[in-house]
Design a protein around this motif. Structure first.
Motif, PDB file in Angstrom:
ATOM      1  N   SER A 176       0.813  -1.234   0.000  1.00 34.28           N
ATOM      2  CA  SER A 176       0.000   0.000   0.000  1.00 34.28           C
ATOM      3  C   SER A 176       0.840   1.275   0.000  1.00 34.28           C
ATOM      4  CB  SER A 176      -0.922   0.032   1.219  1.00 34.28           C
ATOM      5  OG  SER A 176      -1.719  -1.113   1.262  1.00 34.28           O
TER       6      SER A 176
ATOM      7  N   LEU B  55     -11.494   7.710   2.202  1.00 32.35           N
ATOM      8  CA  LEU B  55     -12.896   7.308   2.314  1.00 32.35           C
ATOM      9  C   LEU B  55     -13.408   6.456   1.152  1.00 32.35           C
ATOM     10  CD1 LEU B  55     -14.299  10.636   3.772  1.00 32.35           C
ATOM     11  CD2 LEU B  55     -14.332   8.418   4.892  1.00 32.35           C
ATOM     12  N   THR B  57     -12.671   3.303  -1.149  1.00 35.29           N
ATOM     13  CA  THR B  57     -11.826   2.137  -1.424  1.00 35.29           C
ATOM     14  C   THR B  57     -12.506   1.288  -2.500  1.00 35.29           C
ATOM     15  OG1 THR B  57     -12.863   0.966   0.412  1.00 35.29           O
ATOM     16  CG2 THR B  57     -10.765   2.013   0.859  1.00 35.29           C
ATOM     17  N   GLU B  58     -11.723   0.891  -3.477  1.00 33.84           N
ATOM     18  CA  GLU B  58     -12.218   0.111  -4.611  1.00 33.84           C
ATOM     19  C   GLU B  58     -13.465   0.739  -5.231  1.00 33.84           C
ATOM     20  OE1 GLU B  58     -12.551  -3.756  -2.876  1.00 33.84           O
ATOM     21  OE2 GLU B  58     -10.397  -3.854  -2.543  1.00 33.84           O
ATOM     22  N   ASN B  62     -16.475   4.153   1.805  1.00 26.82           N
ATOM     23  CA  ASN B  62     -16.313   3.163   2.858  1.00 26.82           C
ATOM     24  C   ASN B  62     -16.053   3.850   4.198  1.00 26.82           C
ATOM     25  OD1 ASN B  62     -15.609   1.103   4.558  1.00 26.82           O
ATOM     26  ND2 ASN B  62     -14.057   0.196   3.212  1.00 26.82           N
ATOM     27  N   VAL B  63     -17.124   4.132   4.935  1.00 29.66           N
ATOM     28  CA  VAL B  63     -16.982   4.730   6.259  1.00 29.66           C
ATOM     29  C   VAL B  63     -17.242   3.651   7.293  1.00 29.66           C
ATOM     30  CG1 VAL B  63     -17.647   6.669   7.734  1.00 29.66           C
ATOM     31  CG2 VAL B  63     -17.948   6.836   5.269  1.00 29.66           C
ATOM     32  N   SER B  64     -16.179   2.896   7.646  1.00 32.80           N
ATOM     33  CA  SER B  64     -16.352   1.842   8.650  1.00 32.80           C
ATOM     34  C   SER B  64     -15.030   1.603   9.345  1.00 32.80           C
ATOM     35  CB  SER B  64     -16.831   0.552   7.983  1.00 32.80           C
ATOM     36  OG  SER B  64     -15.766  -0.028   7.257  1.00 32.80           O
ATOM     37  N   ASN B  67     -12.177  -0.029   7.467  1.00 32.10           N
ATOM     38  CA  ASN B  67     -11.402   0.698   6.473  1.00 32.10           C
ATOM     39  C   ASN B  67     -10.075   1.170   7.085  1.00 32.10           C
ATOM     40  OD1 ASN B  67     -10.315   2.424   4.602  1.00 32.10           O
ATOM     41  ND2 ASN B  67     -12.170   3.650   4.314  1.00 32.10           N
ATOM     42  N   ARG B  69      -7.434   2.459   5.778  1.00 33.12           N
ATOM     43  CA  ARG B  69      -6.921   3.757   5.330  1.00 33.12           C
ATOM     44  C   ARG B  69      -7.577   4.910   6.094  1.00 33.12           C
ATOM     45  NH1 ARG B  69      -4.562   3.781  -0.495  1.00 33.12           N
ATOM     46  NH2 ARG B  69      -3.773   1.672  -0.524  1.00 33.12           N
ATOM     47  N   LEU B  70      -8.844   4.736   6.426  1.00 32.99           N
ATOM     48  CA  LEU B  70      -9.545   5.778   7.173  1.00 32.99           C
ATOM     49  C   LEU B  70      -8.959   5.916   8.582  1.00 32.99           C
ATOM     50  CD1 LEU B  70     -11.796   7.836   7.510  1.00 32.99           C
ATOM     51  CD2 LEU B  70     -13.363   5.979   8.045  1.00 32.99           C
ATOM     52  N   GLN B 101      -3.737  -3.941   8.403  1.00 34.83           N
ATOM     53  CA  GLN B 101      -3.822  -4.930   7.322  1.00 34.83           C
ATOM     54  C   GLN B 101      -3.363  -6.308   7.795  1.00 34.83           C
ATOM     55  OE1 GLN B 101      -1.620  -3.084   4.124  1.00 34.83           O
ATOM     56  NE2 GLN B 101      -3.450  -2.142   3.254  1.00 34.83           N
TER      57      GLN B 101
END
Lengths: 239, 105
Positions: A176, B55, B57-58, B62-64, B67, B69-70, B101
């Motif tokens: 990433s 916010l 992804t793909e 995605n606000v969870s 996520n 990255r968030l 991850q």
């Protein structure tokens, strides 16, 4: 009293050399994000079948990370050249905003400086240089700061994209490393959101960019930026 | 059109966007309103660049808590706000993302 004045002069106008070094120093921390980003671009470009010389030429001639990413993907998909050019231009339209924002500080420079610094006007160089210009009232030798920041980014970008192109070892996507780009902008923008107007501009632009992410050609970014700027300005005028 | 021609034309147009107002300043008059509004270029453009990275992804909003990255981005925002340190912000953000991850996989 006299000493005080001399001291103040020394403080307000650093020499070209010291501004150049300050610019390099201010830009260097960003390189931990630029290096992986450059390498990923190089690997991607080779991966979609762009010849090594053209891939590196994009770094020199375009010198614009996100536009290079997008165009490499489009080349890979066999998209017609006219559409690729149009896409690159739209992705790069934000530079007009940077240009307008930094222009007042460069107005007294000779043309050779203006034309050279314009080539170095990237997201990362603009971000640190505009902060430097807004610090303190004197222009002094701050164009040397711009040059130092710009050349640091330029050199790093050329070397890291070349490393990706010619060393070619692939970086697993599970690392990433593309996320470093977002983190760079967080690091640069968050500490500057000190007043309501700036915060309003940022929040508006961010939210609209999220809602408009599906728009083609990164038009969402442009629309979001313009509306954010408008909101920031109206908050400032009202208060 | 060859790849070289594409790169050169796109390069010239990109350079034109960068030079635009640096060249025009003083030659055309820029309204005061516009000048004051330009202060908001950095916060608006940079936030519009980074917020979708946290916010979306793909291709989906995605606000969870799932996520990564968030979460990593929010932590990086706190670090940037408190320390103003570029390297620390990037390092904390990347390490957080990697840890999250690793926990998921």
């Amino acid at each position: 009293m006299r000493e005080k004045i001399i001291e103040r002069v020394d403080h307000t106008i650093p020499s070209p050399r010291s501004e150049l070094i300050s610019g390099i120093k201010a830009e260097l921390p960003l390189m931990i994000a630029v290096i992986p980003f450059g390498m990923i671009y190089g690997i991607l470009a080779i991966g979609v079948g762009i010849p090594a010389s053209s891939a590196q030429a994009m770094s020199v001639i375009l010198f614009a990370g996100s536009a290079q990413f997008v165009s490499a993907q489009l080349f890979g998909l066999g998209v017609p050249a006219g559409i690729i050019v149009a896409t690159i231009v739209v992705v790069n339209l934000r530079h007009i905003l940077y240009s307008a924002s930094i222009a007042p500080y460069l107005k007294k420079l000779p043309n050779r400086w203006k034309w050279s610094l314009a080539y170095l006007l990237t997201d990362e160089a603009y971000a640190v240089t505009i902060l430097q210009y807004r610090r303190g009232s004197s222009m002094g030798n701050k164009h040397w700061f711009f040059l130092g920041a710009g050349l640091t980014l330029w050199t790093t970008w050329q070397l890291s994209t070349a490393a990706g192109i010619f060393l070619g070892a692939s970086i697993p996507t599970s690392w990433s490393l593309d996320f470093t780009l977002a983190l760079t902008f967080i690091a640069l923008v968050v500490p500057t959101l000190k007043d309501r107007a700036s915060f309003g501009a940022a929040l508006t632009a961010g939210v609209i960019a999220v809602l408009a992410f599906a728009l083609p050609l990164k038009l969402g970014l442009l629309a979001a930026s313009l509306i954010g700027i408008l909101i920031g300005y109206s908050i400032e005028v009202r208060s | 059109m060859s790849i070289w021609l594409t790169i050169i034309i796109a390069g010239l147009l990109t350079y034109a966007t960068r030079l635009s107002f640096i060249y025009l300043h003083g030659k055309v008059s820029i309204p005061d309103t516009l000048k004051r509004a330009l202060r908001f270029v950095p916060p608006a453009v940079f936030t519009a660049i980074f917020l979708p990275e946290l916010l979306v992804t793909e291709g989906m909003l995605n606000v969870s808590l799932g996520n990564g990255r968030l979460i990593a981005g929010l932590l990086a925002i706190i670090v940037a706000w408190r320390t103003k340190n570029v390297i620390l912000t990037i390092v904390v953000g990347m390490l957080t993302l990697w840890v999250l991850q690793a926990m998921v996989s």
